[in-house]
Enzyme design. Structure first.
Site, PDB file in Angstrom:
ATOM      1  CG  ASP A 239     -12.290  41.407 -10.169  1.00 44.56           C
ATOM      2  OD1 ASP A 239     -11.938  40.489 -10.920  1.00 44.56           O
ATOM      3  OD2 ASP A 239     -11.527  41.948  -9.351  1.00 44.56           O
ATOM      4  CG  ASN A 249     -12.506  37.082 -13.411  1.00 45.44           C
ATOM      5  OD1 ASN A 249     -12.150  37.483 -12.295  1.00 45.44           O
ATOM      6  ND2 ASN A 249     -11.891  36.080 -14.021  1.00 45.44           N
TER       7      ASN A 249
HETATM    8  O1  MRU Z   1      -6.401  42.967 -11.529  1.00 41.82           O
HETATM    9  P1  MRU Z   1      -6.457  41.860 -10.521  1.00 41.82           P
HETATM   10  O2  MRU Z   1      -5.247  40.996 -10.516  1.00 41.82           O
HETATM   11  O3  MRU Z   1      -6.826  42.372  -9.154  1.00 41.82           O
HETATM   12  O4  MRU Z   1      -7.664  40.968 -11.013  1.00 41.82           O
HETATM   13  C1  MRU Z   1      -7.988  39.806 -10.300  1.00 41.82           C
HETATM   14  C2  MRU Z   1      -9.058  39.012 -10.930  1.00 41.82           C
HETATM   15  O5  MRU Z   1      -9.615  39.355 -11.949  1.00 41.82           O
HETATM   16  C3  MRU Z   1      -9.510  37.793 -10.176  1.00 41.82           C
HETATM   17  O6  MRU Z   1      -9.916  36.793 -11.055  1.00 41.82           O
HETATM   18  C4  MRU Z   1     -10.700  38.180  -9.276  1.00 41.82           C
HETATM   19  O7  MRU Z   1     -10.355  39.288  -8.478  1.00 41.82           O
HETATM   20  C5  MRU Z   1     -11.126  37.073  -8.426  1.00 41.82           C
HETATM   21  S1  MRU Z   1      -9.975  36.814  -7.124  1.00 41.82           S
HETATM   22  C6  MRU Z   1     -10.491  35.614  -6.095  1.00 41.82           C
END
Ligand code: MRU
Length: 352
Positions: A239, A249
């Site tokens: 993220d 992440n």
């Molecule tokens: O809370 P989320 O579902 O938005 O979190 C997503 C993640 O942590 C993913 O691993 C990250 O965004 C990478 S997506 C290519």
């Protein structure tokens, strides 16, 4: 390819990820506030997908504005950006995308005699361009990262960093798709990813859709599978990646990284350049989203815990750079020391 999000004449069409895997339904976010709600409520989620959705939200807000001149449009534009930026704090792609739309707006607004109509059209073009670029970036990550994965055996992933988290193909799952396309015989192990179950619901759904062999495990099973030799590599998304290579992440990623190190298994992070945040020095400085306690205390409307028990629900954690074997981007594969390799790549990217 699964259409995670899509620009339409009537608004932004989002695959409702809260209803997967049992229902494949779409919602139409028909104004920018609904786009913001879709991001906040995780109808659409995953760093790159959030970013492009927000860019489309900005374009939609400007399209629907009643401003007739640029001076009146500017404060409205800034308000739309603020609303969208306030949805989720961790994924830097959100802020990157809004910043890119803001720069485009400022460049257009500075042109003498430009009309509001031209600005509207140009912002829609920009958001749609970001959509196409995201898919291309994912495919490039897949091509760069494929050879890092084993020819044969188990690959563990956490959360969902796939087509559903991007505009298509995926980051971590893009690398897996790239390896499968090159003939690797991979068995994916998907951590279920409590509490939102992105692994069990989303990663399993999209990989099965593509016929890639997938096994869901509870988060607390990874150590045992590693010990038994079933996992040959780990690949996850991100993220936000700080200037020193620390990786934010989905919550639980840090634990997986420590387990991988203990068992001598490579731990790869796949992320587009829009996830790299060189303004943030280390993972300590990355804002971590706290989500509602109900995500932990309840599942599918059913209460799991006693009334009034204490609950923590940080949605992300930070994996220190020293656990990361390589960072796979669309521009190439980076190795430690990341403070140097990220900076070097930045010079190349800014000279592009
Ligand atoms: O809370 P989320 O579902 O938005 O979190 C997503 C993640 O942590 C993913 O691993 C990250 O965004 C990478 S997506 C290519």
């Amino acid at each position: 390819m699964i259409p995670t999000l899509e620009w339409t004449e009537d608004g932004v069409r989002l695959l409702d990820q809260t209803r997967l895997p049992l229902e494949e339904t779409y919602i139409l976010a028909s104004d920018y506030q609904q786009v913001a709600d879709g991001i906040r409520n995780m109808i659409v989620r995953g760093a790159p997908a959030i970013g492009v959705t927000a860019a489309m939200g900005v374009a939609l807000g400007v399209k629907q504005s009643e401003a007739t001149d640029v001076a009146a449009l500017k404060p409205e534009f800034e308000h739309i950006c603020r609303v969208l930026a306030a949805t989720r704090p961790t994924a830097v792609n959100l802020f990157w995308a809004i910043e890119r739309m803001s720069k485009r707006f400022s460049a257009l607004a500075a042109q003498p005699g430009i009309t509001v109509e031209t600005i509207r059209t140009s912002l829609i073009v920009e958001a749609r361009q970001m959509y196409e670029e995201d898919i291309a970036a994912c495919r490039a990550m897949g091509a760069h990262g494929a050879s890092l994965l084993p020819n044969e055996g188990g690959v563990l992933t956490h959360c969902n960093a796939g087509a559903l988290a991007t505009c298509g193909y995926g980051t971590a799952l893009g690398v897996i798709r790239g390896a499968v396309e090159q003939g690797h015989n991979i068995q994916v192990y998907a951590d279920e990813t409590r509490p939102f179950l992105q692994g069990a619901r989303l990663t399993a759904w999209e990989l099965m859709h593509d016929g890639i062999p997938t096994t869901v495990i509870c988060d607390n099973m990874a150590a045992s599978l590693m010990r038994r030799g079933k996992i040959k590599a780990v690949v996850v998304g991100a993220d936000r990646i700080a200037a020193n290579g620390d990786v934010a992440n989905k919550i639980g990623t840090y634990g997986v990284a420590i387990l991988a190190r203990e068992h001598g298994i490579p731990f790869f992070v796949a992320a587009p350049w829009s996830t790299i945040d060189l303004e943030t020095a280390t993972g300590e400085d990355i804002p971590i989203e706290e989500r509602p306690a109900s995500e932990v205390t309840h599942h599918a409307g059913k209460q799991l815990t006693p009334n009034n028990v204490g609950v923590e629900n940080p949605a992300f954690d930070v994996t220190p750079a020293r656990y990361v074997t390589a960072i796979i981007t669309e521009k190439g594969v980076l190795r430690a020391p990341y403070s140097e390799s990220l900076q070097e790549l930045e010079s190349v990217v800014s000279g592009d």
